[in-house]
Design a protein around this motif. Structure first.
Motif, PDB file in Angstrom:
ATOM      1  N   TYR A   1      -0.270 -12.752  12.248  1.00 46.70           N
ATOM      2  CA  TYR A   1       0.018 -11.776  11.202  1.00 46.70           C
ATOM      3  C   TYR A   1      -1.098 -10.755  10.898  1.00 46.70           C
ATOM      4  CZ  TYR A   1       0.859  -9.932   6.623  1.00 46.70           C
ATOM      5  OH  TYR A   1       0.992  -9.066   5.592  1.00 46.70           O
TER       6      TYR A   1
ATOM      7  N   GLU B   1       8.027  -6.077   8.970  1.00 46.02           N
ATOM      8  CA  GLU B   1       7.174  -7.145   9.503  1.00 46.02           C
ATOM      9  C   GLU B   1       8.030  -8.383   9.767  1.00 46.02           C
ATOM     10  OE1 GLU B   1       3.543  -7.219   7.046  1.00 46.02           O
ATOM     11  OE2 GLU B   1       2.927  -5.495   8.249  1.00 46.02           O
TER      12      GLU B   1
ATOM     13  N   ALA C   1       5.547  -2.259   3.985  1.00 48.08           N
ATOM     14  CA  ALA C   1       5.635  -3.165   5.134  1.00 48.08           C
ATOM     15  C   ALA C   1       6.305  -4.483   4.757  1.00 48.08           C
ATOM     16  CB  ALA C   1       4.227  -3.413   5.684  1.00 48.08           C
ATOM     17  N   PRO C   2       7.562  -4.443   4.374  1.00 47.56           N
ATOM     18  CA  PRO C   2       8.205  -5.676   3.920  1.00 47.56           C
ATOM     19  C   PRO C   2       8.493  -6.655   5.058  1.00 47.56           C
ATOM     20  CG  PRO C   2       9.834  -3.945   4.115  1.00 47.56           C
ATOM     21  CD  PRO C   2       8.497  -3.303   4.381  1.00 47.56           C
ATOM     22  N   SER C   3       8.511  -7.931   4.694  1.00 41.83           N
ATOM     23  CA  SER C   3       8.967  -8.961   5.626  1.00 41.83           C
ATOM     24  C   SER C   3      10.435  -9.215   5.280  1.00 41.83           C
ATOM     25  CB  SER C   3       8.164 -10.244   5.428  1.00 41.83           C
ATOM     26  OG  SER C   3       6.791  -9.961   5.536  1.00 41.83           O
TER      27      SER C   3
ATOM     28  N   ARG D   1      -0.364  -2.488  -1.771  1.00 45.96           N
ATOM     29  CA  ARG D   1       0.500  -3.653  -1.577  1.00 45.96           C
ATOM     30  C   ARG D   1       0.240  -4.680  -2.661  1.00 45.96           C
ATOM     31  NH1 ARG D   1      -2.605  -5.567   3.913  1.00 45.96           N
ATOM     32  NH2 ARG D   1      -4.621  -6.046   2.986  1.00 45.96           N
TER      33      ARG D   1
ATOM     34  N   ARG E   1       2.232   3.255   3.696  1.00 46.69           N
ATOM     35  CA  ARG E   1       3.355   2.513   4.295  1.00 46.69           C
ATOM     36  C   ARG E   1       3.863   1.451   3.345  1.00 46.69           C
ATOM     37  NH1 ARG E   1       1.107  -2.326   3.829  1.00 46.69           N
ATOM     38  NH2 ARG E   1      -0.571  -2.906   5.220  1.00 46.69           N
TER      39      ARG E   1
ATOM     40  N   VAL F   1      -1.002  -6.560  11.525  1.00 50.17           N
ATOM     41  CA  VAL F   1      -1.086  -5.604  10.407  1.00 50.17           C
ATOM     42  C   VAL F   1      -2.170  -4.560  10.692  1.00 50.17           C
ATOM     43  CG1 VAL F   1      -1.738  -5.388   7.968  1.00 50.17           C
ATOM     44  CG2 VAL F   1      -0.173  -7.195   8.682  1.00 50.17           C
TER      45      VAL F   1
ATOM     46  N   HIS G   1      -1.943 -10.349  -1.162  1.00 48.05           N
ATOM     47  CA  HIS G   1      -2.598 -10.092   0.130  1.00 48.05           C
ATOM     48  C   HIS G   1      -4.111  -9.897   0.014  1.00 48.05           C
ATOM     49  CE1 HIS G   1       0.992 -10.010   2.579  1.00 48.05           C
ATOM     50  NE2 HIS G   1       1.597  -9.425   1.564  1.00 48.05           N
TER      51      HIS G   1
HETATM   52  N1  GLU Z   1       4.758  -8.058   4.990  1.00 49.99           N
HETATM   53  C1  GLU Z   1       3.986  -8.259   3.815  1.00 49.99           C
HETATM   54  C2  GLU Z   1       4.872  -8.709   2.685  1.00 49.99           C
HETATM   55  O1  GLU Z   1       6.075  -8.515   2.730  1.00 49.99           O
HETATM   56  C3  GLU Z   1       3.224  -7.016   3.397  1.00 49.99           C
HETATM   57  C4  GLU Z   1       2.029  -6.802   4.222  1.00 49.99           C
HETATM   58  C5  GLU Z   1       1.178  -5.614   3.835  1.00 49.99           C
HETATM   59  O2  GLU Z   1       1.613  -4.789   3.023  1.00 49.99           O
HETATM   60  O3  GLU Z   1       0.111  -5.494   4.375  1.00 49.99           O
HETATM   61  O4  GLU Z   1       4.383  -9.273   1.743  1.00 49.99           O
END
Ligand code: GLU
Length: 464
Positions: A186, A43, A9-11, A204, A7, A190, A208
């Motif tokens: 958060y 996200e 998963a951008p914010s 990612r 996946r 996730v 993180h």
């Molecule tokens: N939403 C997070 C971000 O934009 C990514 C989270 C993830 O990949 O677990 O940095």
């Protein structure tokens, strides 16, 4: 073997730059290389900072680069009911507990710890233990829910980029996973998403890494084995700082406007943190065939615009001319020139593309066909003289008389005038270029002229 599911998963809290979108490219490439599934998850729980406009830019950027997703976009804000359901499961399992410590108390605790040179962390006041008497519940206070991090021992995972990582559980305090109003935080969301979406590989950014041990604990508390992790090193800008909007990073889609090909950007980004031997230039198909998680680079990749231009130039050379014609037409349109995407435009691309790094440069060249040219005074003075003038007049007549307008006939006319006038080729070809194309250098002049309308060439030669 289980189906690979990855996946992105951008914010959606700002525009997406090249550094961010590399975190989409790798999971996409891994899913594609394994015949797996690539999920897009937005996200957006930071309601203050998230915006639909940012989501649109993410989706547009991914679409442009051909990073197509198979499932989603899923929006976390639309999954709140699900998070609450899983939270209730954790409560039932005794994996979370209410904590009534107020912010004032937390601040005081923090200060005491700092003064004693300790790492500030929650001290477990409200954590239930056998035989422990908890403080009495204050009235009218809505508690947060904290996750009961295992005590003693450590979390270990084999990161596909960083290798074995071990974090002692003593370094992790009991994470707040639901706020006083019951909304989940958060790290919890996730994990629920990664479980529900059956993600097998989390690829990612390494910002993180600190969340990972906490997320692994939540996975295990829910009875699920965590996925494989690959934490990609940061992308640095040309000045060596973390690439960010604050330091002048551009939105991904701006590269399209600046004349970069999607395949070239994909190639460049793929190389910025992954390698296949010494291969610098590869197609999307080759990337998908070659991509794996064993050759991810450990050190930060530094963005280099000159290198990106070079990669783009290589892709322009091998790009199908009909495809290039479509792209250059967009650039010509930006300059206010309306053109038809046809074989003639494709032939122009074929003729000029080797000397261009971007489709903007190509459009600059091709504009000689679609708008008037302004030869510079210096070029006119240098190349138009009493020696070349009579020969150019003779050529103008020969060209006007041609019944077949193609490179061979134009070439024959030029040769005939050279023969009569005893000039050397450049003495005729350069002023010819200056008058018709507005510049002294072009690819082979007969081929260049053949792509003009015969009447336009005649017209541009009127001013001799
Ligand atoms: N939403 C997070 C971000 O934009 C990514 C989270 C993830 O990949 O677990 O940095």
């Amino acid at each position: 073997m289980t189906q690979v599911r990855t996946r992105f998963a951008p914010s959606p809290t700002g525009f997406i730059h090249l550094g961010n979108i590399r975190s989409a490219l790798y999971p996409w490439a891994w899913a594609r290389s394994q015949g797996g599934t690539f999920v897009l998850r937005i996200e957006d729980t930071d309601v203050e900072r998230s915006s639909q406009a940012a989501v649109d830019v993410i989706i547009e950027g991914m679409k442009w680069l051909g990073l197509d997703h198979d499932e989603g976009p899923f929006y976390q804000m639309q999954r709140m009911a699900r998070y609450k359901e899983v939270l209730a499961q954790l409560q039932q399992r005794g994996a979370v507990y209410p904590c009534y410590m107020s912010t004032t108390e937390l601040d005081a605790l923090r200060e005491r710890q700092m003064a004693a040179k300790e790492k500030p962390r929650y001290d477990g006041t409200w954590r239930p233990e056998e035989g422990k008497v908890l403080p009495s519940v204050p009235e009218g206070v809505q508690p947060v829910l904290r996750f009961k991090t295992p005590q003693g021992g450590s979390v270990i995972w084999g990161d596909k980029v960083k290798g074995r990582i071990e974090i002692s559980n003593d370094e992790l305090d009991d994470l707040v996973i639901a706020r006083p109003d019951g909304t989940p935080t958060y790290n919890f969301c996730v994990v629920v998403d990664d479980i529900d979406m059956a993600i097998t590989h989390v690829i990612r950014g390494d910002d993180h890494v600190n969340n990972t041990p906490r997320q692994i604990h939540i996975f295990r508390a829910l009875g699920v084995e965590p996925p494989v992790y690959a934490h990609l090193p940061t992308v640095l800008n040309e000045q060596g700082e973390k690439m960010s909007k604050r330091y002048g990073a551009k939105p991904v889609t701006q590269y399209r406007e600046e004349g970069y090909l999607a395949d070239a950007v994909v190639n460049y980004l793929a190389r910025l943190g992954w390698s296949h031997g010494d291969d610098e230039i590869f197609s999307r198909e080759q990337l998908v065939a070659w991509f794996n998680l064993d050759h991810l680079g450990r050190s930060a990749g530094q963005f280099d615009e000159a290198k990106l231009r070079w990669v783009n130039a290589q892709h322009m050379k091998s790009c199908d001319n009909a495809v290039l014609a479509g792209l250059v037409a967009e650039q010509l349109e930006r300059r206010g020139l309306t053109v038809t995407v046809d074989e003639r435009l494709a032939a122009m691309c074929a003729l000029f593309k080797d000397r261009c790094s971007t489709t903007v440069e190509l459009a600059e060249w091709l504009s000689i066909y679609f708008s008037d040219v302004q030869p510079s005074e210096a070029d006119l003075a240098q190349h138009l003289n009493e020696v070349s003038r009579p020969a150019l007049v003779a050529l103008r007549e020969r060209l006007a008389a041609l019944t077949v307008w193609d490179a061979a006939s134009i070439n024959a006319a030029i040769k005939a005038v050279i023969g009569e006038s005893k000039l050397k080729m450049p003495q005729l070809a350069i002023p010819l270029r200056v008058l018709v194309c507005g510049r002294a250098q072009t690819p082979s002049v007969d081929a260049v002229l053949a792509l003009f309308d015969q009447k336009i060439v005649e017209k541009r030669l009127q001013s001799i």
